[in-house]
Scaffold this motif. Structure first.
Motif, PDB file in Angstrom:
ATOM      1  N   LEU A  94      -5.563  -0.840  -5.743  1.00 48.30           N
ATOM      2  CA  LEU A  94      -7.021  -1.491  -6.532  1.00 48.30           C
ATOM      3  C   LEU A  94      -6.492  -2.473  -6.872  1.00 48.30           C
ATOM      4  CD1 LEU A  94      -7.158   1.320  -8.806  1.00 48.30           C
ATOM      5  CD2 LEU A  94      -8.991   0.908  -6.321  1.00 48.30           C
ATOM      6  N   ALA A  95      -5.037  -2.749  -7.488  1.00 48.06           N
ATOM      7  CA  ALA A  95      -4.101  -4.360  -7.557  1.00 48.06           C
ATOM      8  C   ALA A  95      -4.425  -6.204  -6.316  1.00 48.06           C
ATOM      9  CB  ALA A  95      -3.289  -4.149  -8.661  1.00 48.06           C
ATOM     10  N   LEU A  96      -3.430  -4.855  -5.178  1.00 48.31           N
ATOM     11  CA  LEU A  96      -3.832  -5.927  -4.155  1.00 48.31           C
ATOM     12  C   LEU A  96      -4.558  -6.949  -3.902  1.00 48.31           C
ATOM     13  CD1 LEU A  96      -2.213  -7.144  -1.720  1.00 48.31           C
ATOM     14  CD2 LEU A  96      -2.647  -5.264  -0.879  1.00 48.31           C
ATOM     15  N   LEU A 102       1.180  13.406  -0.639  1.00 50.37           N
ATOM     16  CA  LEU A 102       2.395  12.868  -2.020  1.00 50.37           C
ATOM     17  C   LEU A 102       3.476  11.759  -1.429  1.00 50.37           C
ATOM     18  CD1 LEU A 102       2.304  15.543  -4.774  1.00 50.37           C
ATOM     19  CD2 LEU A 102       1.174  13.416  -4.486  1.00 50.37           C
ATOM     20  N   LYS A 103       3.581  11.250   0.136  1.00 56.06           N
ATOM     21  CA  LYS A 103       4.583  10.628   0.294  1.00 56.06           C
ATOM     22  C   LYS A 103       3.889   9.619   0.825  1.00 56.06           C
ATOM     23  CE  LYS A 103       8.209  13.588   0.026  1.00 56.06           C
ATOM     24  NZ  LYS A 103       8.626  14.920   1.323  1.00 56.06           N
ATOM     25  N   TRP A 104       3.087   9.426   0.845  1.00 59.12           N
ATOM     26  CA  TRP A 104       1.911   8.080   1.802  1.00 59.12           C
ATOM     27  C   TRP A 104       2.432   6.914   0.358  1.00 59.12           C
ATOM     28  CZ3 TRP A 104      -1.302   4.445  -0.172  1.00 59.12           C
ATOM     29  CH2 TRP A 104      -1.923   3.154   0.418  1.00 59.12           C
ATOM     30  N   ALA A 105       2.792   5.738   1.163  1.00 62.56           N
ATOM     31  CA  ALA A 105       3.491   4.474   0.075  1.00 62.56           C
ATOM     32  C   ALA A 105       2.465   2.838   0.561  1.00 62.56           C
ATOM     33  CB  ALA A 105       4.789   4.593   0.330  1.00 62.56           C
ATOM     34  N   LEU A 106       1.773   2.027   0.410  1.00 64.62           N
ATOM     35  CA  LEU A 106       0.908   1.223   0.638  1.00 64.62           C
ATOM     36  C   LEU A 106       2.283   0.613   1.314  1.00 64.62           C
ATOM     37  CD1 LEU A 106      -1.525  -0.785   0.544  1.00 64.62           C
ATOM     38  CD2 LEU A 106       0.281  -2.266  -1.514  1.00 64.62           C
ATOM     39  N   PRO A 107       1.487  -0.022   3.491  1.00 66.94           N
ATOM     40  CA  PRO A 107       2.413  -0.524   3.759  1.00 66.94           C
ATOM     41  C   PRO A 107       2.795  -1.769   3.889  1.00 66.94           C
ATOM     42  CG  PRO A 107       0.738   0.541   5.146  1.00 66.94           C
ATOM     43  CD  PRO A 107       0.546   0.223   3.775  1.00 66.94           C
ATOM     44  N   ASP A 108       2.172  -2.503   3.147  1.00 62.13           N
ATOM     45  CA  ASP A 108       2.150  -4.133   2.818  1.00 62.13           C
ATOM     46  C   ASP A 108       2.110  -4.002   1.572  1.00 62.13           C
ATOM     47  OD1 ASP A 108       3.070  -7.263   2.701  1.00 62.13           O
ATOM     48  OD2 ASP A 108       2.068  -7.057   4.564  1.00 62.13           O
ATOM     49  N   PRO A 109       2.665  -4.349   0.497  1.00 59.79           N
ATOM     50  CA  PRO A 109       1.948  -4.561  -0.913  1.00 59.79           C
ATOM     51  C   PRO A 109       1.851  -5.704  -1.336  1.00 59.79           C
ATOM     52  CG  PRO A 109       4.799  -4.936  -1.171  1.00 59.79           C
ATOM     53  CD  PRO A 109       4.037  -3.996   0.670  1.00 59.79           C
ATOM     54  N   ARG A 148      -7.715  -6.308  -5.427  1.00 54.75           N
ATOM     55  CA  ARG A 148      -8.527  -7.286  -6.576  1.00 54.75           C
ATOM     56  C   ARG A 148      -8.258  -8.493  -6.146  1.00 54.75           C
ATOM     57  NH1 ARG A 148     -12.828  -5.693  -9.602  1.00 54.75           N
ATOM     58  NH2 ARG A 148     -12.789  -7.547  -9.911  1.00 54.75           N
ATOM     59  N   GLN A 149      -6.428  -8.994  -6.111  1.00 56.85           N
ATOM     60  CA  GLN A 149      -5.788  -9.712  -6.507  1.00 56.85           C
ATOM     61  C   GLN A 149      -6.182 -10.941  -4.529  1.00 56.85           C
ATOM     62  OE1 GLN A 149      -1.887  -9.135  -6.244  1.00 56.85           O
ATOM     63  NE2 GLN A 149      -1.755  -8.111  -8.141  1.00 56.85           N
ATOM     64  N   ASN A 150      -7.377 -10.374  -4.084  1.00 54.23           N
ATOM     65  CA  ASN A 150      -7.657 -11.112  -2.173  1.00 54.23           C
ATOM     66  C   ASN A 150      -9.027 -10.863  -2.696  1.00 54.23           C
ATOM     67  OD1 ASN A 150      -5.081 -11.752  -0.542  1.00 54.23           O
ATOM     68  ND2 ASN A 150      -4.506  -9.385  -1.644  1.00 54.23           N
ATOM     69  N   GLY A 151     -10.047 -11.079  -3.919  1.00 51.85           N
ATOM     70  CA  GLY A 151     -11.554 -10.517  -3.775  1.00 51.85           C
ATOM     71  C   GLY A 151     -12.448  -9.669  -3.267  1.00 51.85           C
TER      72      GLY A 151
END
Length: 331
Positions: free
Chosen positions: A171-173, A134-141, A175-178
Motif C-alpha cells: 500500500l505504501a509503495l 504467508l510466504k509471499w513477499a513484495l518482489p521489488d520494494p 501511494r508513493q507512486n501515485g
C-alpha cells in the motif's frame, strides 16, 4: 488499445465444500450431503471478479479475456509445490488473469479452506490453513510495476490473506507512486494506524469494522453507527470508506463529506454466501477503475453494481464458479 490494470495482492486457496442440513454442535458429528472442490482464496476470487466485471461470458470457443480496452488483472500471491498449487494457477490463467506474480513455494502446501454450508439458510462457516500464502513477499520494494509485470497499475487491491507487513509495504509503495489503493481487511486482524494513510478505498463488513475500530458491533446497526465508524477510518487517513451490510446493501462515506446507503438487490434466492464479499470488492474495484479512465467519480454507482454482482453470486454454490460475468450482471 491496452486497457487499465488492476493488481491484486492476496491469498489463493483450494476450497473443500461440504453441504449439511445443519451445523454440528460441540462433540457432535453430522453427515454431509456432498463434497466438492473449488479453487478459491480472497485474492484469487477478487481477481476473477474484477476480470469478469468487464468481460462478457465466453460463448463456445471464445474466451472472456480478449475485449479491446477491457481491464487487465494481475494476481500476486503464492501457492505451494503440491497438486493444489498447479490447479490454482491453471484456473487463474484459464480465466485470463496474468499469474506472473504468483510464486510457487518449495516444500510448502497451498492454502486450503474447508467450507461448511448449511443448506436451509445458505450460511457458511470456514476453517482455513494459510500455507504458502504467508510466504509471499513484495518482489521489488522500489517498483510498483513489479505487481503488474513491469507495467504501472491503475489500482492496487490488497487483502490480508498474505502477511500484513507485506500488505503495508504494498500500500505504501502504491501511494508513493501515485497509484490508488483498495484494502479489504479480511481475514480481519489488527493493523498499524499508519496503514490507513495509504488507503484510497477501504471496503469492509460490520465485523471487520468493529474489530479494527474497537467499537461495539451491536452499535453498528444504524446510520449513526455506520457514520461514526466510517469517520474513525477517515480521520486515520482513508479517502473513501465502504461498509458492506449484507442484505441491507452498503453504506459509504468519503473524505469530501459524501455519504449514503445503497440498497442491496431484492428477492434473491440464497444458495451459498461464500465469495459474495470478494465479488463485491472485485466489481467495486473494476467500476472505480472504469470511472477514473472516463474522468468520472460516482462511488454510489460503483457500489450499486457491486451489490448487483454479489447478489448473482449468492444464488449459486461455490466461490469462483459463482462469480458473474459483465453480461450476467447487467442484464
Amino acid at each position: 488499445m491496452a486497457g487499465p490494470i488492476i493488481s491484486v495482492v492476496g491469498g489463493l486457496n483450494m476450497d473443500l465444500f461440504m453441504e449439511t442440513d445443519r451445523m454440528p454442535g460441540i462433540g457432535e458429528s453430522v453427515d454431509s450431503r456432498s463434497l466438492s472442490m473449488f479453487p478459491g482464496g480472497k485474492g484469487a476470487n477478487t481477481a476473477i471478479a474484477a476480470h469478469r466485471a468487464s468481460h462478457s461470458k465466453p460463448r463456445g470457443d471464445t474466451k472472456g479475456g480478449s475485449d479491446e480496452g477491457s481491464i487487465r488483472v494481475f494476481m500476486n500471491g503464492a501457492v505451494g509445490s503440491d497438486s493444489f498449487g498447479g490447479l490454482l494457477k491453471a484456473k487463474l490463467k484459464g480465466e485470463g488473469i496474468d499469474i506472473s506474480g504468483v510464486s510457487t513455494i518449495d516444500n510448502e502446501r497451498s492454502g486450503t479452506c474447508v467450507v461448511i454450508v448449511e443448506t436451509e439458510l445458505g450460511d457458511s462457516r470456514n476453517i482455513g490453513y494459510e500455507g504458502a500464502n504467508l510466504k509471499w513477499a513484495l518482489p521489488d520494494p522500489n517498483s510498483v510495476g513489479c505487481l503488474a509485470g513491469g507495467a504501472r497499475p491503475d489500482l492496487v487491491v490488497a487483502h490480508l490473506g498474505v502477511r500484513r507487513e507485506e500488505v503495508g509495504r504494498v500500500l505504501a509503495l502504491a501511494r508513493q507512486n501515485g497509484v490508488d489503493t483498495l484494502l479489504n481487511p479480511a481475514p480481519a486482524t489488527s493493523l498499524d494506524r499508519s496503514t490507513y494513510q495509504n488507503v484510497t478505498h477501504l471496503v469492509l463488513n460490520e465485523t471487520e469494522a468493529a474489530l479494527l475500530s474497537g467499537r461495539d458491533r451491536d452499535r453498528l446497526h444504524s446510520p449513526t453507527g455506520w457514520q461514526e465508524v466510517a469517520q474513525d477510518f477517515i480521520r486515520s487517513g482513508v479517502t473513501n470508506v465502504v461498509l458492506t451490510l449484507g442484505a441491507r446493501g452498503a453504506y459509504y462515506s468519503t473524505i469530501g463529506g459524501e455519504r449514503g446507503l445503497v440498497k442491496a438487490e431484492e428477492s434473491i434466492s440464497v444458495v451459498d454466501t461464500t465469495g459474495a464479499g470478494d465479488t463485491f470488492v472485485g466489481n467495486y474495484a473494476a467500476e472505480c477503475t472504469r470511472q477514473r479512465q472516463l474522468g468520472e467519480c460516482d462511488i454510489s454507482k460503483a457500489i450499486a453494481r457491486a451489490c448487483k454482482a454479489a447478489a448473482r453470486t449468492i444464488g449459486r454454490l461455490g466461490a469462483q464458479e459463482a462469480i458473474p460475468w459483465a453480461d450476467e450482471i447487467d442484464r
